[in-house]
Design a protein around this motif. Structure first.
Motif, PDB file in Angstrom:
ATOM      1  N   VAL A 167      -5.998  -0.097   6.987  1.00 18.55           N
ATOM      2  CA  VAL A 167      -4.571  -0.439   7.002  1.00 18.55           C
ATOM      3  C   VAL A 167      -4.434  -1.807   6.336  1.00 18.55           C
ATOM      4  CG1 VAL A 167      -2.558  -0.895   8.446  1.00 18.55           C
ATOM      5  CG2 VAL A 167      -4.199   0.862   9.123  1.00 18.55           C
ATOM      6  N   LEU A 168      -3.538  -1.887   5.358  1.00 16.22           N
ATOM      7  CA  LEU A 168      -3.303  -3.135   4.634  1.00 16.22           C
ATOM      8  C   LEU A 168      -2.254  -3.976   5.351  1.00 16.22           C
ATOM      9  CD1 LEU A 168      -3.632  -4.937   2.097  1.00 16.22           C
ATOM     10  CD2 LEU A 168      -1.838  -3.575   1.036  1.00 16.22           C
ATOM     11  N   HIS A 169      -2.536  -5.276   5.498  1.00 20.29           N
ATOM     12  CA  HIS A 169      -1.586  -6.220   6.073  1.00 20.29           C
ATOM     13  C   HIS A 169      -1.339  -7.325   5.058  1.00 20.29           C
ATOM     14  CE1 HIS A 169      -1.686  -4.317   9.979  1.00 20.29           C
ATOM     15  NE2 HIS A 169      -3.002  -4.297   9.897  1.00 20.29           N
ATOM     16  N   ASP A 170      -0.323  -7.130   4.230  1.00 18.77           N
ATOM     17  CA  ASP A 170       0.052  -8.104   3.205  1.00 18.77           C
ATOM     18  C   ASP A 170       1.560  -8.018   3.011  1.00 18.77           C
ATOM     19  OD1 ASP A 170       0.517  -9.679   1.002  1.00 18.77           O
ATOM     20  OD2 ASP A 170      -0.861  -8.622  -0.331  1.00 18.77           O
ATOM     21  N   LYS A 171       2.280  -8.981   3.544  1.00 25.33           N
ATOM     22  CA  LYS A 171       3.739  -8.909   3.512  1.00 25.33           C
ATOM     23  C   LYS A 171       4.306  -8.933   2.097  1.00 25.33           C
ATOM     24  CE  LYS A 171       4.395 -13.849   4.198  1.00 25.33           C
ATOM     25  NZ  LYS A 171       4.985 -14.869   5.033  1.00 25.33           N
ATOM     26  N   HIS A 172       3.490  -9.298   1.112  1.00 29.53           N
ATOM     27  CA  HIS A 172       3.949  -9.330  -0.281  1.00 29.53           C
ATOM     28  C   HIS A 172       3.665  -8.023  -1.012  1.00 29.53           C
ATOM     29  CE1 HIS A 172       4.775 -13.535   0.231  1.00 29.53           C
ATOM     30  NE2 HIS A 172       3.544 -13.747   0.647  1.00 29.53           N
ATOM     31  N   SER A 173       3.015  -7.088  -0.356  1.00 27.77           N
ATOM     32  CA  SER A 173       2.663  -5.814  -0.982  1.00 27.77           C
ATOM     33  C   SER A 173       3.644  -4.721  -0.585  1.00 27.77           C
ATOM     34  CB  SER A 173       1.257  -5.387  -0.545  1.00 27.77           C
ATOM     35  OG  SER A 173       0.989  -4.063  -0.957  1.00 27.77           O
ATOM     36  N   GLU A 174       3.926  -3.828  -1.522  1.00 28.58           N
ATOM     37  CA  GLU A 174       4.771  -2.677  -1.188  1.00 28.58           C
ATOM     38  C   GLU A 174       4.048  -1.704  -0.251  1.00 28.58           C
ATOM     39  OE1 GLU A 174       5.041   0.460  -4.468  1.00 28.58           O
ATOM     40  OE2 GLU A 174       4.377  -1.309  -5.581  1.00 28.58           O
ATOM     41  N   PHE A 175       2.745  -1.879  -0.086  1.00 32.36           N
ATOM     42  CA  PHE A 175       1.957  -1.002   0.780  1.00 32.36           C
ATOM     43  C   PHE A 175       1.643  -1.633   2.135  1.00 32.36           C
ATOM     44  CE2 PHE A 175       0.730   0.091  -3.647  1.00 32.36           C
ATOM     45  CZ  PHE A 175       1.254   1.363  -3.682  1.00 32.36           C
ATOM     46  N   ASP A 176       2.322  -2.723   2.470  1.00 35.04           N
ATOM     47  CA  ASP A 176       2.097  -3.411   3.740  1.00 35.04           C
ATOM     48  C   ASP A 176       2.263  -2.439   4.911  1.00 35.04           C
ATOM     49  OD1 ASP A 176       1.678  -5.572   5.519  1.00 35.04           O
ATOM     50  OD2 ASP A 176       3.834  -5.829   5.748  1.00 35.04           O
ATOM     51  N   GLY A 177       1.245  -2.383   5.776  1.00 29.48           N
ATOM     52  CA  GLY A 177       1.292  -1.530   6.955  1.00 29.48           C
ATOM     53  C   GLY A 177       0.871  -0.096   6.698  1.00 29.48           C
ATOM     54  N   GLU A 178       0.570   0.252   5.443  1.00 31.16           N
ATOM     55  CA  GLU A 178       0.186   1.625   5.117  1.00 31.16           C
ATOM     56  C   GLU A 178      -1.328   1.810   5.196  1.00 31.16           C
ATOM     57  OE1 GLU A 178       1.850   3.524   1.701  1.00 31.16           O
ATOM     58  OE2 GLU A 178       3.749   2.456   1.905  1.00 31.16           O
ATOM     59  N   THR A 179      -1.730   3.047   5.442  1.00 26.14           N
ATOM     60  CA  THR A 179      -3.139   3.404   5.484  1.00 26.14           C
ATOM     61  C   THR A 179      -3.569   3.897   4.118  1.00 26.14           C
ATOM     62  OG1 THR A 179      -2.990   4.013   7.812  1.00 26.14           O
ATOM     63  CG2 THR A 179      -4.854   4.903   6.577  1.00 26.14           C
ATOM     64  N   GLY A 180      -4.701   3.399   3.661  1.00 23.31           N
ATOM     65  CA  GLY A 180      -5.253   3.806   2.377  1.00 23.31           C
ATOM     66  C   GLY A 180      -6.753   3.983   2.482  1.00 23.31           C
ATOM     67  N   THR A 181      -7.367   4.290   1.347  1.00 21.11           N
ATOM     68  CA  THR A 181      -8.801   4.529   1.289  1.00 21.11           C
ATOM     69  C   THR A 181      -9.457   3.515   0.351  1.00 21.11           C
ATOM     70  OG1 THR A 181      -8.410   6.889   1.587  1.00 21.11           O
ATOM     71  CG2 THR A 181     -10.573   6.259   0.751  1.00 21.11           C
ATOM     72  N   VAL A 182     -10.562   2.926   0.796  1.00 23.65           N
ATOM     73  CA  VAL A 182     -11.309   2.004  -0.048  1.00 23.65           C
ATOM     74  C   VAL A 182     -11.937   2.811  -1.185  1.00 23.65           C
ATOM     75  CG1 VAL A 182     -13.258   0.397  -0.160  1.00 23.65           C
ATOM     76  CG2 VAL A 182     -11.811   0.453   1.874  1.00 23.65           C
ATOM     77  N   THR A 183     -11.607   2.442  -2.433  1.00 22.59           N
ATOM     78  CA  THR A 183     -12.183   3.147  -3.581  1.00 22.59           C
ATOM     79  C   THR A 183     -13.221   2.312  -4.308  1.00 22.59           C
ATOM     80  OG1 THR A 183     -10.356   2.438  -4.995  1.00 22.59           O
ATOM     81  CG2 THR A 183     -10.150   4.596  -3.941  1.00 22.59           C
ATOM     82  N   GLN A 184     -13.199   0.981  -4.073  1.00 21.90           N
ATOM     83  CA  GLN A 184     -14.175   0.120  -4.734  1.00 21.90           C
ATOM     84  C   GLN A 184     -14.350  -1.159  -3.934  1.00 21.90           C
ATOM     85  OE1 GLN A 184     -13.018  -1.218  -8.676  1.00 21.90           O
ATOM     86  NE2 GLN A 184     -15.133  -1.156  -9.366  1.00 21.90           N
ATOM     87  N   VAL A 185     -15.595  -1.632  -3.871  1.00 21.98           N
ATOM     88  CA  VAL A 185     -15.910  -2.905  -3.227  1.00 21.98           C
ATOM     89  C   VAL A 185     -16.558  -3.788  -4.289  1.00 21.98           C
ATOM     90  CG1 VAL A 185     -17.191  -4.066  -1.390  1.00 21.98           C
ATOM     91  CG2 VAL A 185     -16.329  -1.748  -1.028  1.00 21.98           C
ATOM     92  N   ILE A 187      -7.906  -0.577  -2.919  1.00 20.72           N
ATOM     93  CA  ILE A 187      -7.446   0.388  -1.921  1.00 20.72           C
ATOM     94  C   ILE A 187      -6.498   1.372  -2.600  1.00 20.72           C
ATOM     95  CG2 ILE A 187      -6.373   0.698   0.348  1.00 20.72           C
ATOM     96  CD1 ILE A 187      -8.831  -1.186   0.326  1.00 20.72           C
ATOM     97  N   SER A 188      -6.740   2.652  -2.398  1.00 27.25           N
ATOM     98  CA  SER A 188      -5.903   3.698  -2.975  1.00 27.25           C
ATOM     99  C   SER A 188      -4.966   4.245  -1.902  1.00 27.25           C
ATOM    100  CB  SER A 188      -6.791   4.817  -3.517  1.00 27.25           C
ATOM    101  OG  SER A 188      -6.007   5.861  -4.028  1.00 27.25           O
ATOM    102  N   PHE A 189      -3.680   4.317  -2.253  1.00 22.37           N
ATOM    103  CA  PHE A 189      -2.654   4.870  -1.375  1.00 22.37           C
ATOM    104  C   PHE A 189      -2.078   6.114  -2.031  1.00 22.37           C
ATOM    105  CE2 PHE A 189      -2.843   0.312  -0.668  1.00 22.37           C
ATOM    106  CZ  PHE A 189      -2.926   0.227   0.707  1.00 22.37           C
ATOM    107  N   ASP A 190      -1.248   6.860  -1.320  1.00 21.94           N
ATOM    108  CA  ASP A 190      -0.627   8.065  -1.877  1.00 21.94           C
ATOM    109  C   ASP A 190       0.185   7.759  -3.134  1.00 21.94           C
ATOM    110  OD1 ASP A 190      -1.692   9.669   0.123  1.00 21.94           O
ATOM    111  OD2 ASP A 190       0.121   9.590   1.363  1.00 21.94           O
ATOM    112  N   ASP A 191       0.831   6.582  -3.169  1.00 24.37           N
ATOM    113  CA  ASP A 191       1.734   6.247  -4.272  1.00 24.37           C
ATOM    114  C   ASP A 191       1.196   5.176  -5.211  1.00 24.37           C
ATOM    115  OD1 ASP A 191       3.608   8.046  -3.243  1.00 24.37           O
ATOM    116  OD2 ASP A 191       4.485   6.518  -1.947  1.00 24.37           O
ATOM    117  N   GLY A 192      -0.088   4.860  -5.151  1.00 25.26           N
ATOM    118  CA  GLY A 192      -0.642   3.844  -6.042  1.00 25.26           C
ATOM    119  C   GLY A 192      -1.863   3.182  -5.450  1.00 25.26           C
TER     120      GLY A 192
END
Length: 63
Positions: free
Chosen positions: A10-28, A40-45
């Motif tokens: 879950v991303l916690h970044d108030k400046h991101s459009e994905f704040d509070g959304e669950t995503g998948t780690v695609t690269q470290v 982090i990959s989300f459904d919309d980006g």
């Protein structure tokens, strides 16, 4: 806590459009200072260069 590829987070970044959304780690990527950053990959980006302190492990039942 560090994360690995394919972990659900879950991303916690108030400046991101994905704040509070669950995503998948695609690269470290390890920075030259030894700190990992994540893509982090989300459904919309995706978000690139996310520091570890802006992520938390997602609950197993959270999708």
């Amino acid at each position: 806590m560090s994360f690995e590829k394919d972990d659900k987070v879950v991303l916690h970044d108030k400046h991101s459009e994905f704040d509070g959304e669950t995503g998948t780690v695609t690269q470290v990527i390890e920075s030259m200072f030894g700190e990992p950053t994540y893509t982090i990959s989300f459904d919309d980006g995706q978000e690139v260069g996310i520091p570890q302190d802006q992520l938390e492990a997602a609950d197993e039942d959270e999708e």
